[in-house]
Scaffold this active site. Sequence first.
Site, mmCIF file in Angstrom:
data_model
loop_
_atom_site.group_PDB
_atom_site.id
_atom_site.type_symbol
_atom_site.label_atom_id
_atom_site.label_comp_id
_atom_site.label_asym_id
_atom_site.label_seq_id
_atom_site.Cartn_x
_atom_site.Cartn_y
_atom_site.Cartn_z
ATOM 1 N N HIS A 550 -1.983 -15.169 18.813
ATOM 2 C CA HIS A 550 -0.809 -14.304 18.899
ATOM 3 C C HIS A 550 -0.612 -13.834 20.344
ATOM 4 C CE1 HIS A 550 1.989 -11.019 17.609
ATOM 5 N NE2 HIS A 550 1.501 -10.463 18.706
ATOM 6 N N GLU A 551 -1.691 -13.374 20.963
ATOM 7 C CA GLU A 551 -1.589 -12.856 22.333
ATOM 8 C C GLU A 551 -1.197 -13.953 23.311
ATOM 9 O OE1 GLU A 551 -1.367 -9.840 22.743
ATOM 10 O OE2 GLU A 551 -2.074 -9.340 20.748
#
Length: 817
Positions: A550-551
């Site tokens: 996600h990051e």
Amino acid sequence: MRLLSTTLAFAGLATFAAAHSGSASRRKTLGFGPVHPTAQLQQMNQWPIGLRIQNVQDPYEVARAFVVYLYMEQLGYENTFAIRSDSYTDKTTGVSHMYVRQLINGVEVVDGDININIKDGRVLSFGDSFYRGEAPTDFNASMDDTPGPHAEYCQILENELQTRLLASEQANGQVQLGSSFAVPPEHEAIAHLYHSNCESLGAQLVGPDAGAGTFFDPRHALLQFMVAATPKKEVAQDIADRYDEHIANMNSWFEHGLVGAVDVQMEVIDNVPDTVNPVKAKPVYIQLPDGDKTKLVHAWRYEVEMEDNWYEAVVSVQYPHRILSVVDWASDSPLAPSHSAPVATYNVFKWGINDPSEGNRSIAKENFDSLASPLGWHVIPVANDPLSANVRKTSTYSNYTTTFGNNVFAHENWEGQSSWLHNYRPDGGKGLEFDYTYDPKPTNRTDSLDEAKKYINATVTQLFYTTNLIHDLYYRYGFDEVSGNFQQHNFGRGGKENDAVIANAQDGSGFNNANFMTPPDGQNGRCRMYLWNTASPYRDGDLEAGIVIHELSHGLSTRLTGGPANSGCLGWGESGGMGEGWGDFLATTIRSNSTYSDFPMGAWAANQVGGIRNFPYSLNETINPSTYKTLDKGGYWGVHAIGEVWAQILWVVGQRLIAKHGFVEDLFPPAPLADGSVPPGDFYRPVEFDAFGAPKPLVPKHGNSLIVQLVLNGMKLQSCRPSFFDARDAIIQADEILTGGENYCDLWLAFAEKGLGQDAKVEGRTPWGGGIRTNGFTVPKTCTPDAPEPVPSPEPTPGEPDDDDDDDEPDWPWARQ
Ligand SMILES: *[C@@H]1O[C@H](CO)[C@@H](O)[C@H](O)[C@H]1NC(C)=O
Ligand SMILES: *[C@@H]1O[C@H](CO)[C@@H](O)[C@H](O)[C@H]1NC(C)=O
Ligand SMILES: *[C@@H]1O[C@H](CO)[C@@H](O)[C@H](O)[C@H]1NC(C)=O
Ligand SMILES: *[C@@H]1O[C@H](CO)[C@@H](O)[C@H](O)[C@H]1NC(C)=O
Ligand SMILES: *[C@@H]1O[C@H](CO)[C@@H](O)[C@H](O)[C@H]1NC(C)=O
Ligand SMILES: *[C@@H]1O[C@H](CO)[C@@H](O)[C@H](O)[C@H]1NC(C)=O
Ligand SMILES: *[C@@H]1O[C@H](CO)[C@@H](O)[C@H](O)[C@H]1NC(C)=O
């Protein structure tokens, strides 16, 4: 100089985080900007129509001619734009992504962007937020004379908040019309968060009586911004108490550099409180709403690097307390839901194992992709090595035995500070064997941090492994050097270098979260992963692949949208929300296998079966009822909630493609052959050739690989500050470019299932992504069951000139093919 010395109240995200994690996180974030009433930023001309300029093939010339046609001919401006140097041609699709910045009187318009997608001399689509009015005649003609945009923002916000919270309570049957009711605590937290951000921005009044001299001095507006931006109450108070001293301390000098890839002179300001590097400042224009148009006002644009934020801020020149737009290049992962239980808390979890609940560790190889990482994961050319002072200059390469390489620098960061170069990294020794113990024991709260520190070797190793694999995976789907990927050395393949990802494991600046900072191409991205105190022993976000992915996907979407040099395109509202949603979608797609299942996000780290979103991603509408209209609900105008809706829509779209095209277990394309060519294998469709005998781009064959490809290409095609509609259209156009529109109806039908059909609409947009939305379920006529089969798009013939004249001047209007 007057500054309100009221006691400064800063709650914002910091309070929200503290209330929800039982542990203080320092980070607060701001993000908003003016709404452009010229709402339609993206105007797609459906492929294969395309607009072709006769005799011109060079994408720079096509872009130049196109903008000249749009603006010079119609409006008669001179010197009004620059084609940005981060424009590039996608190797896979052959589409040139050209980025244009508006200049007026030689001054950059920070939100005047055109992106143009060109293939074979044709303009396929473009997005446009250029200012369209008269050019101001002098500086004073563009002074900001509207009464307080801030007051307006806060008012809109407050009204919206009230309306929405009430509406959602009524919809849930929790409140009767006319009765009084208590706002539930989670709504109160949201209201509090947004109100206090808004108010803290507006409260610090310097105002027009500051004196004309301050107009040409960027320090005052900057110090005003710092008051609003700093999460530290004592810093804000100190600025208030010693204002003149701070101003006197802030030295500045001029440097030549790139801002938004336009070459400019910038003022660089030192000694700015609570920053970690000198601030770059520059006078610009920004557009503010003015009826159904926009007007230009003079403003300062700053790049402010702080410990926990990296802001691109635009502040009014005339009213230095008016912050007109803010984008935080740092993106958070969501905060963990509240946890009431007593909170005490290259041997790796292999690719595909999302977290420790799904499998055990085993020995994985440095499985680098020879196209994406030609030197492997541990080697950096000395010239690009930030530690090269320690290396014999006679060597060409720095060969590291630690978690330090061309794509990623991974290390502990228990101190939570911004220094990283000399932080501790595990050393695999000569044999590069990163085999460490991971055996955390349940423990009570006081010593759970020490328990986590015991496996720092294992966790840094895991972060390094996951981050390198993501680098290589995204590379193979087109996030390469020219499109702005993260590498120290670019192998002569274009783009800006020296920007590997700085990856901090067990970062001490927070708990129960993670974040990623994406500055423009050529500056390192920074990923900070936190421990989660949701269980005993603590859970480590580095070990949950979904959170790491996600990051890292923030870096992907921010660099691809609006061009590598513009990090300001996904700041707030729907675009900021999609910045979150793409990460959830990609993380979920990567962990899935051929047996369909629903997936929550962050369930292991948060120690919560349902995960950290409102709903798991699911095809079942009872389990995940989100549609486009859901964005109107109370609680749905933070970027994470918006992102959840977008990720759910993409999840459904992806599943429809899987139903049609099947599933490939390994998302990694086949390894290249010795000559560098890629065998199609069973991964790609059979190679096809165009009219000139040249091979067409390789297109993934299966549903899950195809949707990843379409999503990445969509990011490249869409405009800066895209809406859901823009991003949907860009995905559909990506399919047209790659497959000739084979999935046109499947994509429309799937988007329409979730309310994002042709007739979906939004009215009354607000700076934070508000507005009233209507679900649309209509698809193009050709896609309804009783309509004739859609006619496959004819293959456009690459531009042979219609040479009815040999004039160098293009023929107008555009030749439609
Ligand atoms: C522009 O505005 C400044 C500040 O109000 C004023 O001092 C100056 O005289 C104005 N210049 C012109 C040309 O009107
Ligand atoms: C990990 O291995 C242990 C012992 O071999 C086994 O009991 C456990 O179920 C495994 N865990 C997972 C999640 O597969
Ligand atoms: C260092 O890496 C380079 C590039 O892979 C390789 O050619 C060289 O042999 C390596 N040197 C050592 C001492 O391992
Ligand atoms: C907490 O852990 C320490 C060290 O293991 C132990 O001495 C202490 O008794 C524990 N306290 C509680 C309340 O369990
Ligand atoms: C990490 O690994 C090194 C050996 O490479 C070892 O000396 C060190 O004690 C380990 N650190 C921890 C916290 O276990
Ligand atoms: C596929 O994924 C699901 C959900 O994670 C899991 O339960 C199942 O065991 C996986 N199947 C295979 C064959 O790995
Ligand atoms: C959808 O989920 C609900 C609630 O879990 C369940 O009752 C229902 O059977 C599911 N529907 C389908 C089609 O699986």
